[in-house]
Design an enzyme around this catalytic site. Structure first.
Site, PDB file in Angstrom:
ATOM      1  N   SER A   1       0.743  -1.146   0.079  1.00  0.00           N
ATOM      2  CA  SER A   1      -0.062   0.141  -0.045  1.00  0.00           C
ATOM      3  C   SER A   1       0.787   1.400   0.044  1.00  0.00           C
ATOM      4  O   SER A   1       1.737   1.362  -0.895  1.00  0.00           O
ATOM      5  CB  SER A   1      -0.951  -0.141   1.258  1.00  0.00           C
ATOM      6  OG  SER A   1      -2.002   0.922   0.964  1.00  0.00           O
TER       7      SER A   1
ATOM      8  N   ASP B   1      -9.497  -6.268  -4.475  1.00  0.00           N
ATOM      9  CA  ASP B   1      -9.078  -5.127  -3.859  1.00  0.00           C
ATOM     10  C   ASP B   1     -10.040  -3.730  -4.016  1.00  0.00           C
ATOM     11  O   ASP B   1     -10.256  -3.223  -5.176  1.00  0.00           O
ATOM     12  CB  ASP B   1      -7.795  -4.513  -4.188  1.00  0.00           C
ATOM     13  CG  ASP B   1      -7.149  -3.369  -3.434  1.00  0.00           C
ATOM     14  OD1 ASP B   1      -7.819  -2.709  -2.498  1.00  0.00           O
ATOM     15  OD2 ASP B   1      -5.859  -3.623  -3.285  1.00  0.00           O
TER      16      ASP B   1
ATOM     17  N   HIS C   1      -7.610  -5.817  -0.354  1.00  0.00           N
ATOM     18  CA  HIS C   1      -6.422  -4.945  -0.278  1.00  0.00           C
ATOM     19  C   HIS C   1      -5.379  -5.696   0.721  1.00  0.00           C
ATOM     20  O   HIS C   1      -4.203  -5.412   0.756  1.00  0.00           O
ATOM     21  CB  HIS C   1      -6.971  -3.383   0.281  1.00  0.00           C
ATOM     22  CG  HIS C   1      -5.602  -2.759   0.105  1.00  0.00           C
ATOM     23  ND1 HIS C   1      -5.054  -2.220  -0.870  1.00  0.00           N
ATOM     24  CD2 HIS C   1      -5.140  -1.713   1.163  1.00  0.00           C
ATOM     25  CE1 HIS C   1      -4.016  -1.399  -0.387  1.00  0.00           C
ATOM     26  NE2 HIS C   1      -4.292  -0.989   0.808  1.00  0.00           N
TER      27      HIS C   1
END
Length: 337
Positions: free
Chosen positions: A148, A278, A306
Site C-alpha cells: 500500500s 481490492d 487490499h
C-alpha cells in the site's frame, strides 16, 4: 475427601482463576492493552526482537530476526496507519535463517513523529534510506518489500537508490493511476463533494467505522468481537490527527502518483502481488507496473482484497520465497554460462 487435598484444589483453582479473571477484565475494560500484549507475545514467539536506530536526532523503531548471510536480507515497509507488527502474519511462514527487518514508517508507532518532517512519498523514501544506512543494511543489496503506502515508498526507493536493492516486491502499492475507480476512491469523491473530507474511511474513530474499514480493506469477512473493535479504535484515536495530516500529504499532487512517475527508473527484478477484489486500490494498477518495469512478475490473488498480508499470509510468503529462489537460480546460471 482429605482436607489437605481439598485445600490443594481450592488453592489451585484460585491460582488459575486469577489469570483468567485478569484476561476477562482486560478484554472487557482494556481491550487496547490486550492487543498490545498480543503483538508482544507474537513477536516473542516468532523470535522478532525490537531495536532502535538513531540518525542524528531522529529515531527509528524496528524489529528483526536472523543475521545477514549469503541470501539477501529482507526489509519490509508497512502501509498507512499500520506498524511493523503487521508483517508478523507473513514472518510466521518465512524461514528462521532469513534476515528480516520490519521498520515503523516515519511518524508511526516507535519511529519519530515531527510536525517539521516531510511525509511526502519521496520524503519517506529519504528517511528509509537514512534507516538503511544507520543499520548498514546496504552493505550488500537487499530485497525490499512494501505494501500500500509502503509499496509506493518501496517503488520510489528502488528508483532513487538502485544500488541498495537486488530485488523488489510490491503488494497492492499506492501511487498509481488506475483505469477503474475503486470503492474507496468513489467514497473519497463523495466526501469531497459533501465537504466532509475529515471523515476519511481509513481513519476510523468508532467501533462501527472500524468494522466498515475492515470490510473495505478485506475480501475475507472476519468476525471481530465488539470489544476488539473498540480496542483497535482506542489504539488509533490518539494518532488520528497525524493520520489525517499524513493522508492529505500522500494524497496531494506531489505524492499521489509518485510510483507511476518513478516506475520507469526501477531496474531491479520486480514482483507485483495484488488482491483481485481490492476495494482500496484497484487491481488494474498491477498491469500498469507490469507494462512499465522490464523484469516484472505479476501475481493476482483470487478472493483477496487490499489486506493481502492478513488475508493470504502463507501464499504471500511462498510467492516471495519462490521469487527469490528464481532470481538465485538465474544468477547461478549466469555465472555458469
Amino acid at each position: 475427601m482429605d482436607l489437605d487435598v481439598l485445600n490443594m484444589f481450592v488453592i489451585a483453582g484460585g491460582t488459575l482463576a486469577i489469570p483468567i479473571l485478569a484476561f476477562v477484565a482486560s478484554f472487557l475494560l482494556w481491550p487496547s492493552a490486550l492487543i498490545r500484549i498480543y503483538y508482544w507475545y507474537w513477536r516473542r514467539a516468532l523470535g522478532m526482537q525490537v531495536r532502535y536506530a538513531n540518525y542524528d536526532d531522529y529515531q527509528f523503531c524496528y524489529s528483526y530476526r536472523g543475521r545477514p548471510g549469503y541470501r539477501p536480507s529482507i526489509l519490509m515497509l508497512h502501509g498507512f496507519s499500520a506498524h511493523k507488527d503487521m508483517w508478523l502474519s507473513i514472518v510466521k511462514f518465512l524461514p528462521k535463517n532469513l534476515h528480516l527487518v520490519c521498520v515503523d514508517m516515519p511518524g508511526h508507532e516507535g519511529t519519530t513523529r515531527s510536525a517539521l518532517d516531510d511525509y511526502s512519498i519521496s520524503g519517506q523514501a529519504k528517511r528509509i534510506h537514512q534507516f538503511v544506512e544507520c543499520i548498514k543494511l546496504n552493505r550488500k543489496p537487499f530485497h525490499l518489500v512494501g505494501t500500500s503506502m509502503g509499496g509506493n515508498v518501496a517503488g520510489v526507493y528502488a528508483a532513487q537508490y538502485p544500488e541498495d536493492i537486488c530485488s523488489l516486491t510490491l503488494i497492492c502499492p499506492a501511487g498509481l493511476p488506475s483505469t477503474t475507480d475503486s470503492k474507496f476512491i468513489k467514497q473519497l469523491r463523495e466526501l469531497q463533494e459533501s465537504e466532509r473530507i475529515d471523515r476519511i474511511p481509513l481513519i476510523p474513530s468508532t467501533p462501527e467505522e472500524m468494522a466498515d474499514m475492515l470490510k473495505l480493506c478485506s475480501y475475507v469477512r472476519f468476525k471481530v468481537p465488539q470489544q476488539i473493535l473498540q480496542g483497535l479504535v482506542d489504539v488509533r484515536i490518539p494518532h488520528n490527527d497525524f493520520y489525517r495530516k499524513l493522508f492529505l500529504e500522500i494524497a496531494d499532487e506531489k505524492s499521489r502518483h509518485s510510483l507511476h512517475e518513478n516506475m520507469s527508473k526501477i531496474k531491479a527484478p520486480t514482483q507485483v502481488i495484488w488482491g483481485k477484489q481490492d476495494q482500496v486500490l484497484d487491481v488494474s494498477g498491477a498491469s500498469v507496473l507490469a507494462s512499465a518495469i522490464p523484469d516484472c512478475h505479476m501475481y493476482i490473488l483470487e478472493n483477496c482484497g487490499h489486506s493481502v498480508v492478513v488475508e493470504r499470509p502463507r501464499k504471500t510468503a511462498n510467492l516471495i520465497l519462490e521469487f527469490l529462489a528464481l532470481l538465485h537460480s538465474m544468477d547461478n546460471n549466469k555465472k555458469l554460462a
